[in-house]
Scaffold this active site. Structure first.
Site, short mmCIF file in Angstrom:
data_model
loop_
_atom_site.label_atom_id
_atom_site.label_comp_id
_atom_site.label_asym_id
_atom_site.label_seq_id
_atom_site.Cartn_x
_atom_site.Cartn_y
_atom_site.Cartn_z
N ARG A 97 -13.22 7.31 -14.19
CA ARG A 97 -13.68 6.32 -13.21
C ARG A 97 -15.14 5.91 -13.45
NH1 ARG A 97 -10.56 7.21 -8.14
NH2 ARG A 97 -12.32 6.37 -7.00
N TYR B 115 -16.82 2.28 -13.36
CA TYR B 115 -17.16 1.67 -12.07
C TYR B 115 -18.33 2.39 -11.41
CZ TYR B 115 -16.51 -0.23 -7.35
OH TYR B 115 -16.70 -0.85 -6.13
N ASN C 269 -14.51 2.20 1.96
CA ASN C 269 -13.20 1.55 1.89
C ASN C 269 -13.06 0.42 2.90
OD1 ASN C 269 -12.88 4.38 0.80
ND2 ASN C 269 -10.89 3.50 0.24
N VAL D 58 -4.39 0.91 1.19
CA VAL D 58 -3.88 0.26 2.40
C VAL D 58 -2.79 -0.76 2.05
CG1 VAL D 58 -4.46 -1.27 4.33
CG2 VAL D 58 -5.98 0.63 3.75
#
Length: 310
Positions: A142, A145, A174, A188
């Site tokens: 990751r 990012y 988030n 979501v």
């Protein structure tokens, strides 16, 4: 008021465009449409106060008119997107940040960077205050990012110190709501689309990792309050209502009256186990508080996903 937004066709960027156009501001949205979509900007394309430029921020940006604000949002933001486009993600956070900072300096404009809670990595303290330096794997799966955003923050801080550029940084936790990409792997929209289709809801690990979900209207109000403030600081913008991923899945199954079952799959490498913002500074210095309850935000998002899937 003249405002430039990079990543303007993206999820949060398009909501900012909407807010500024409603205030009769002149808005220039820049996006290379790698993860954004022009559909998000359809309501504004014929508005005389709106301009769209299909550009990549890693290339030179030439703007003729004066600018009051430069807001740098451009970046792949979902794990699926930045894993598919790691080099572009790195360049958006590094070259793109330098280019937009240079533009703001040339125009004597105020500058805002949307950073991320991912700069905290897999945190060893909770909730996470802005003073926490994080626990990040600098070359993990990751890292394209995480480290792009950490570099971006360092660049913004340097332009502030060296050139006295009027800057601020918001670390977004988030965020969810209409205009998200349904298929980009974010939790979501993943859960909602699976629940609506009565498919298995896939949870990574045991589902005991926590997240704090902030409805997009609240996130946008926080960004604007930081933008308009006189404080060149870092602010956490997120909802401190911390829940487990399993709880989120169960809530979405209930709200959609779904017949979905829950399926547990392997936890991805370096997936953080906890996210919970300390928003004391945003409360005190920006007078900002998230207002939308999770259930209400999820219902609005479910309605939008249902329309988008039809």
């Amino acid at each position: 008021m003249n405002i430039l937004i990079t990543g303007g066709a993206g999820f949060i960027g398009s909501h900012l465009v909407d807010k500024f156009i409603s205030r009769k501001y002149n808005v220039i949205a820049i996006d290379n449409l790698l993860t954004g979509t022009k559909k998000n900007l359809d309501p504004f394309l014929k508005n005389k106060n709106f301009t769209f430029l299909n550009l990549d921020v890693q290339n030179h940006i030439e703007i003729s008119q004066d600018l009051d604000y430069v807001l740098h949002l451009a970046s792949a933001a979902s794990p699926k997107a930045y894993t598919q486009h790691p080099i572009n993600t790195l360049k958006a956070g590094s070259i793109g940040t330098i280019n937009t900072l240079g533009l703001a300096k040339a125009k004597n404009a105020k500058y805002l960077l949307t950073s991320t809670s991912e700069v905290y990595g897999d945190p060893q303290i909770s909730p996470q205050p802005e003073t926490y330096w994080g626990n990040v794997n600098p070359n993990g799966v990751r890292s394209m990012y995480d480290e792009a955003k950490r570099f971006a923050e360092a660049a913004v801080a340097s332009y502030n110190r060296i050139y006295n550029l009027d800057t601020r940084i918001v670390r977004l936790f988030n965020t969810y709501g209409p205009n998200m990409k349904i298929n980009d792997g974010r939790v979501v929209t993943n859960f909602i689309s699976q629940a609506i289709s009565n498919q298995d809801i896939t949870i990574y690990g045991k589902g005991d990792q926590t997240r704090s979900f902030c409805y997009v209207d609240d996130t946008v109000s926080g960004i604007i309050k930081a933008m308009e403030s006189n404080s060149s600081e870092v602010f956490n913008i997120g909802n401190p209502n911390e829940i487990t991923i399993l709880q989120l899945a169960e809530e979405i199954i209930s709200l959609t009256n779904s017949n979905s079952s829950i399926k547990f799959v392997d936890l991805p490498e370096d997936d953080p186990m906890q996210r919970n913002p300390d928003i004391t500074k945003a409360n005190e210095k920006l007078n900002w508080f998230p207002e939308v309850l999770l259930k209400d935000g999820l219902m609005k998002t479910i309605s939008w996903v249902e329309k988008s899937m039809n």
